[in-house]
Every structure is written in C-alpha cells, then in structure tokens.
Design an enzyme around this catalytic site. Structure first.
Site, PDB file in Angstrom:
ATOM      1  N   PRO A   2       0.825  -1.213   0.000  1.00 47.18           N
ATOM      2  CA  PRO A   2       0.000   0.000   0.000  1.00 47.18           C
ATOM      3  C   PRO A   2       0.858   1.262   0.000  1.00 47.18           C
ATOM      4  O   PRO A   2       1.818   1.366   0.750  1.00 47.18           O
ATOM      5  CB  PRO A   2      -0.801  -0.100   1.302  1.00 47.18           C
ATOM      6  CG  PRO A   2      -0.702  -1.523   1.726  1.00 47.18           C
ATOM      7  CD  PRO A   2       0.607  -2.029   1.184  1.00 47.18           C
ATOM      8  N   GLU A   3       0.526   2.196  -0.879  1.00 42.68           N
ATOM      9  CA  GLU A   3       1.175   3.503  -0.912  1.00 42.68           C
ATOM     10  C   GLU A   3       0.122   4.554  -0.538  1.00 42.68           C
ATOM     11  O   GLU A   3      -0.990   4.214  -0.152  1.00 42.68           O
ATOM     12  CB  GLU A   3       1.778   3.759  -2.304  1.00 42.68           C
ATOM     13  CG  GLU A   3       2.815   2.703  -2.707  1.00 42.68           C
ATOM     14  CD  GLU A   3       3.434   2.953  -4.082  1.00 42.68           C
ATOM     15  OE1 GLU A   3       3.532   4.115  -4.499  1.00 42.68           O
ATOM     16  OE2 GLU A   3       3.802   1.968  -4.738  1.00 42.68           O
TER      17      GLU A   3
END
Ligand code: ZN
Length: 273
Positions: free
Chosen positions: A2-3
């Site tokens: 996840p960014e």
C-alpha cells in the site's frame, strides 16, 4: 504494498464508516501486530474509546480517540483493515487484531506477512520527525519541491521513494509519476530545468489524486483491498507499472523493465529522458 492512495482510500472509508463509533472490546492474536506496547496495554487503551476523526501522513494512518490518544496503523507490506460483521468465528486467516464497535460491526486487522502494526500513541511519534511532508496534502509549490529534492545525487526514482523527502510514494507511483513527467528514473534533481521540475510537480499531484479517485491499485500478487474487502481500480490506468513489453500509451514503443534498488521498475525509453 500500500502507498499513499491506498492508505488514503482506507482513511476515507474509516472516516465515513467508523467515526462516531465506540470500541467496546478488543482482541490481539499473536505477537507481531502490536509490538510497541504489550497487547494488554493496547487493549485497555482502546477499549471504551469513542473514535473522533481520522488523519494520515504518508503511509501512516491515525484514528483520533476521545481521550486525546491516537490509534496508529501502518499497513507496511500486506496489512488490511476490514470492517466486518461482528462474528469472531468468521475470522479469516491472518487476522491479528479485532476491534469490536458499538455499531455491531468490528474492525479486523489482517496481515499475512505480519510487518504491519497497530499501536496507541499517547504523545508525538518520534519517527514522524524524520518523515517528510505528505506527497499529496503537503506537496506545496514547485519551489518547495525544488528545495525538498535538494542536491541529492541519487536518481529521481530513489528520491521520490525516500520517505524523508516526501512521504507516501512507493514503487508503483514513483514509476507512474516519472512517466507522466517524461523523466528517466535516474535523472538527478540538479539536471532538471524549470519546465521539467514543473512537470514533475504536476505529475506527483495528478498521479496521486487520480489514484485516490480510483480507490488505489490492487495487483494480482499483492494484497491491497479497501475497508470492505474490495479491490481498487487504479491499476487499470497504470501507464508503465507492470507493463513490460506492452506498447507505451503515448509512443507505442515497448515498456522496459529495470531492477532498481532490488525492485522492478518500468519506463518508456522514448518518452522519458
Ligand atoms: Zn513512450
């Protein structure tokens, strides 16, 4: 992994669906997920607390509680926060913590690789002193960006992924940003003239904003889903990431893959200079 857009999607879901609820009970399974305090301390710190608001800085997610403390979440490699109906027997594999809400639902923290973590922060978080401004909310002006990039000698890809410079950008969105800015991964800050810097600034904002609108990127080999277990759709609009050998959306030349800091990176040799 996840960014920023994935973490922001989860934050918006939490803001809409759990703010106002009270945690009635909590359970922690295993020892990896809650590791900044004892699980018992964590459980007593969240139990009975009303959830007031949410915030985010880069990939750090915070839920502010009614006693002034914050429930902090970092998804790291594969963490997921899922809002599920309140049946503990229905616990899916790799569920390491469950927060039961007075709404009847419960918040499950699921994390196959166990790098993710939950903790209750009672004061400021020292490591955040070393985390740069949020790449979306605190990007600032083109001049701010020039100052933040500084005179580092590493390539732009590495600098964009350096959380001390700007926080929230990782392997996927750094490639997409540099494609949209038409810049090679290895370009140095000093080599950027003013138009190139302006393109980079705009690309950071555009790529992250669009990915948030598309509720993040879910890749076949990774784990990101939203609060309800649904995948994002931003991967469908990736121009370079994981598109090795496919035609560039601008010039139709084949997208190339290179190893960069041990990870695969993707770019168009023709469009990015
Ligand atoms: Zn191209």
């Amino acid at each position: 992994v996840p960014e920023l857009p994935e973490v922001e999607t989860v934050r918006r879901d939490l803001q809409e669906h759990i703010v106002g609820a009270t945690i009635v009970s909590a359970a922690v399974h295993g020892h990896r997920t809650v590791r900044r305090q004892k699980p018992d301390q964590f459980i007593s710190a969240v139990s009975g607390r009303k959830l007031i608001s949410t915030s985010r800085r880069g990939k750090y997610l915070f839920i502010e509680m009614d006693d002034g403390n914050r429930l902090a979440v970092h998804l790291r490699m594969s963490g997921q926060l899922l809002l599920r109906s309140n049946h503990h027997f229905d616990r899916i594999k790799h569920t390491h913590a469950i927060l039961d809400l007075d709404s009847g639902a419960s918040l499950h923290f699921v994390d196959p690789r166990t790098f993710g973590e939950l903790w209750v922060s009672t004061a400021s978080i020292p490591e955040l002193d070393h985390v740069g401004p949020d790449a979306l909310d605190e990007l600032g002006t083109v001049i701010d960006l020039r100052r933040r990039l500084g005179t580092r000698r590493s390539g732009l890809k590495a600098i964009l992924m350096n959380q001390a410079v700007l926080s929230g950008i990782g392997n996927i969105y750094s490639d997409e940003i540099l494609f949209q800015a038409r810049l090679r991964l290895t370009r140095t800050p000093e080599s950027l003239n003013r138009p190139a810097l302006a393109r980079l600034h705009q690309a950071i904002n555009n790529v992250l904003t669009e990915a948030v609108e598309r509720r993040g990127s879910s890749l076949s080999d990774e784990q990101y889903v939203d609060l309800f277990g649904k995948v994002g759709t931003a991967q469908a609009s990736h121009c370079v990431y994981a598109r090795e050998g496919s035609p560039c959306v601008v010039c139709e030349r084949k997208i190339e893959r290179v190893k960069f800091a041990g990870r695969s990176s993707f770019y168009c040799r023709n469009c990015q200079r």
